[in-house]
Design a protein around this motif. Sequence first.
Motif, mmCIF file in Angstrom:
data_model
loop_
_atom_site.group_PDB
_atom_site.id
_atom_site.type_symbol
_atom_site.label_atom_id
_atom_site.label_comp_id
_atom_site.label_asym_id
_atom_site.label_seq_id
_atom_site.Cartn_x
_atom_site.Cartn_y
_atom_site.Cartn_z
ATOM 1 N N SER A 167 0.819 -1.209 0.000
ATOM 2 C CA SER A 167 0.000 0.000 0.000
ATOM 3 C C SER A 167 0.858 1.265 0.000
ATOM 4 C CB SER A 167 -0.906 0.009 1.236
ATOM 5 O OG SER A 167 -0.125 0.124 2.419
ATOM 6 N N TYR A 249 -7.988 -3.823 -8.851
ATOM 7 C CA TYR A 249 -8.021 -3.935 -7.399
ATOM 8 C C TYR A 249 -6.914 -3.073 -6.808
ATOM 9 C CZ TYR A 249 -11.012 -7.962 -8.188
ATOM 10 O OH TYR A 249 -12.035 -8.774 -8.588
ATOM 11 N N THR A 252 -5.562 -0.436 -0.267
ATOM 12 C CA THR A 252 -5.647 0.947 0.215
ATOM 13 C C THR A 252 -4.697 1.193 1.380
ATOM 14 O OG1 THR A 252 -7.398 0.484 1.818
ATOM 15 C CG2 THR A 252 -8.069 0.944 -0.453
ATOM 16 N N ASP A 256 -7.360 -2.224 3.154
ATOM 17 C CA ASP A 256 -8.527 -2.856 2.522
ATOM 18 C C ASP A 256 -8.206 -3.109 1.047
ATOM 19 O OD1 ASP A 256 -11.030 -3.879 2.110
ATOM 20 O OD2 ASP A 256 -12.102 -1.974 2.294
ATOM 21 N N ILE A 257 -8.820 -4.154 0.471
ATOM 22 C CA ILE A 257 -8.738 -4.388 -0.972
ATOM 23 C C ILE A 257 -10.045 -3.888 -1.591
ATOM 24 C CG2 ILE A 257 -8.558 -6.093 -2.818
ATOM 25 C CD1 ILE A 257 -6.995 -7.873 -0.950
ATOM 26 N N VAL A 258 -9.931 -2.947 -2.509
ATOM 27 C CA VAL A 258 -11.105 -2.339 -3.140
ATOM 28 C C VAL A 258 -11.090 -2.655 -4.618
ATOM 29 C CG1 VAL A 258 -12.257 -0.174 -3.691
ATOM 30 C CG2 VAL A 258 -11.242 -0.488 -1.445
ATOM 31 N N GLU A 259 -12.246 -3.109 -5.136
ATOM 32 C CA GLU A 259 -12.380 -3.368 -6.575
ATOM 33 C C GLU A 259 -13.119 -2.202 -7.211
ATOM 34 O OE1 GLU A 259 -14.080 -5.120 -10.335
ATOM 35 O OE2 GLU A 259 -15.181 -4.388 -8.625
ATOM 36 N N ARG A 260 -12.414 -1.489 -8.102
ATOM 37 C CA ARG A 260 -13.010 -0.348 -8.798
ATOM 38 C C ARG A 260 -13.359 -0.734 -10.233
ATOM 39 N NH1 ARG A 260 -8.418 3.103 -7.081
ATOM 40 N NH2 ARG A 260 -8.916 4.130 -5.096
ATOM 41 N N ILE A 271 -17.163 1.620 -6.908
ATOM 42 C CA ILE A 271 -16.639 0.488 -6.115
ATOM 43 C C ILE A 271 -17.701 -0.604 -6.079
ATOM 44 C CG2 ILE A 271 -15.910 -0.263 -3.820
ATOM 45 C CD1 ILE A 271 -14.724 2.488 -3.385
ATOM 46 N N TRP A 273 -16.870 -3.915 -4.845
ATOM 47 C CA TRP A 273 -16.569 -4.872 -3.770
ATOM 48 C C TRP A 273 -15.378 -4.386 -2.980
ATOM 49 C CZ3 TRP A 273 -12.132 -7.935 -3.028
ATOM 50 C CH2 TRP A 273 -12.245 -8.926 -2.043
ATOM 51 N N ASN A 274 -15.390 -4.681 -1.679
ATOM 52 C CA ASN A 274 -14.197 -4.455 -0.871
ATOM 53 C C ASN A 274 -14.069 -5.584 0.138
ATOM 54 O OD1 ASN A 274 -16.548 -3.006 0.382
ATOM 55 N ND2 ASN A 274 -15.097 -2.824 2.059
ATOM 56 N N GLN A 277 -15.327 -5.419 5.073
ATOM 57 C CA GLN A 277 -16.634 -4.778 5.093
ATOM 58 C C GLN A 277 -17.149 -4.541 6.507
ATOM 59 O OE1 GLN A 277 -19.364 -6.866 2.513
ATOM 60 N NE2 GLN A 277 -17.875 -7.046 0.882
#
Length: 825
Positions: A167, A249, A252, A256-260, A271, A273-274, A277
């Motif tokens: 990150s 992906y 952050t 967190d893993i964020v799917e944009r 977004i 999925w992350n 949650q």
Amino acid sequence: MSVLLLLLYCFCLEFVSATDTIAFFQPIKDSDYIISNGSSFKLGFFSPVNSTNRYLGIWYNKKSVLPAQWVANRDKPLKDSSGVLTISEDGNLVLLNGRKEILWSSNVTNSVVNSSAQLLDSGNLVLRENTTGTIVWESFQNPSDTLLQTMKFSTNVRTGEKVQFKSWKSHSDPSIGGFSCGIQPQSLPQIFIWKEGSPHWRSGPWNTRIFIGTPETDTVFHDGFSLVEDQDGTYSFSCSYVTDSLFHYVLTTEGDIVERYWDYEKEDWGIVWNAVQSECDVYGTCGEFGSCNSQSSPICSCLPGFEPKNAEEWSSGNWTSGCVRRTPLQCERVNSTGGEAGKMDGFLKLKMMKVPDLTDSSPAHEDNCRQQCLENCSCIAYAYDIGTGCMSWTRSLIDTQKFSSGGVDLYIRVAYSELDTERNVIKIVRITVIIGTVFTSICIFILWRWMAKHKARRNEANGIVLFNGEAHKQFSSENMLGDNLNQVKVQELPLFDFEKLASATNNFHQSNKLGQGGFGPVYRGKLIDGQEIAVKRLSQTSGQGLEEFMNEVVVISKLQHRNLVKLLGCCVEGEERMLVYEYMPNKSLDAFLFDPHKNELLDWTKRFNIVEGIGRGLLYLHRDSRLRIIHRDLKASNILLDKELNPKISDFGTARIFRGNEDQADTRRVVGTYGYMSPEYAIEGRFSEKSDVFSFGVLLLETASGRRITFYDEEQSLTLLGLAWKLWNADDIVALIDPMIYEKCFEMEMLRCIHVGLLCVQEFAKDRPTTSVVVSMLKSEIVDLPRPKKPAYTERHMDLDTKSCQSNQNICSVNNVTITMVQGR
């Protein structure tokens, strides 16, 4: 000398045109940049938000509102704009500052004299040896914080080599932060996020299809994830999400893993999925032998047979100390004291769980998994998943979570006395539930009787309005309804207030309009409770809409099937007549099938699931529903698709109810769409189950070929049916398959689908199979298919069709427009 200058000039000219490449003699300065060949990605210098430092990075070229997806000099920023990216003498890609100091290098150990760097359209920056074209270094193997499509991260269990994501330190500082993400192989590979080297989040074991600790990915990313083990002991993970090419992906700064994904309608990143949650997703929130449930309060509880290790800390909300076993296991008592064996230990079942970390796996069958754990005194829990096989635990159970859906069943080993306690608790709960249920049922029954009487009085008045006056007089014994009005009680259909529907559609605002038909407009709306609806509003100037409105209320009010669009209710107030349906976000099948930009989203598996669903819905209408119904206008625009692309047959305005002993009927009023209508119905007005079978056959051929029924060969005037027949006779039917979906492994299934389609569109009704036989053929329950006879409409004779239409004074169409709407609702 002049020849050498000419060659050098040509070489320079070639480089100038290659805007995606960096050569030895052409460095990239701070103000310069290169763009990938497809213009997807850009490489250059940038400054993060609220920072004056300069970094070399790669980012989306046209959608660059996000930070860079890859950064070279993460921990060595440039303090000014003197940076230069160039190819060094040893062939490495290097970043220099104004004093020619190396801030970053590709660090290829073997010297490459003749090399160049290229930015690919995938976002990968590669360093090549020009002579052989061999890639000696790539940015995908040295990632920053972002996983792009086709990019992989990996772990080699033999050498310890790892490709991980790290990150940013903050949103304005891309230097390496406290979080990293990679693969933890163990016995079953998992994805981990580590915080300063300690576990922060994990995906749960990989079961060859999904990570069973992230149940939401089963629907969102189905078939998108891939985790493979190479022969050299390397585990590699990648992802490709077929429904949207613009996604990635990001790990952050918060861990967190964020799917944009790129939302083409909003022209912005969203977004979908992350990973983290809730607090339950953080590793070990409830300590050892604790279980986390984000839906309960408090979120932590001890596993069955366990109690808090520190009751005071636990009650104050500090769960890190975890739980301890309440009663020793039978085998532990025997081994420690040498006492007599008591009653055997047992297992308590926990449903829909994220299994604990530190699992051991074995290939044992599901039936043997329990016995294998019971015979091993060290085994304290087990679970079984068809993809992972038998999982067991001999160490502390850590990071266990209860899901509301998904997960697997986890069996916790407890002493026999705990089983008795559990049984007593279950008995008490069951008795309480039964008494409460009986009492509640009595109250609900009394309330229901009162509401039914009140509703009956109101619906009786509305029913009179619905079927009185001119509207009722218009229906003769021959038309679509005839005597069938008495076969259903329309009064049982829920009624909506006009004000409620007006509010839901913003007073039927033009921006909410989905389409327009002969009956009137259709609007999208949202009720107060958040439910999305589609409202079909009868136009007061419609000459035919009132009749179709009446017909649809009667036909569909009693139908319930997963492949039929659901009628939620209607509105009858004054001159207003409206039907309220469930809203279908993906519109209709033709919006995907015949759109060159969307048809590739429907691969063969999705297309076959759609035609199979249509077949099931049609079989329900013809054979399984309490009313035998002939649809009469089955076509691609009347097949709506829900958010998961499941098909639903819609628009029953032209449908006809058959009595129990009826197989065929005649009409002077032909309604439907030419091309989809069977010849006996279009010309003679005779319709039956075989009429819908004909339309279904056309749908099969359209789905397999990606061509509309109106497609024809200019020279030979062939319709789609004619083209299919021509290719069939030439033994070249493979040429009909849509090249966008053709896959060799599915060829036999595609050919069977076309074969069944040709059987359905045969000219004479007696030659066509029934709906039940068609469904069996598609499911390969009938292996040997008969040879089809010549289809109807193999050549375009529209004059004949038009004359037939005029002579019978029919309501019909010679194109794709009917009284039905053509957009999905």
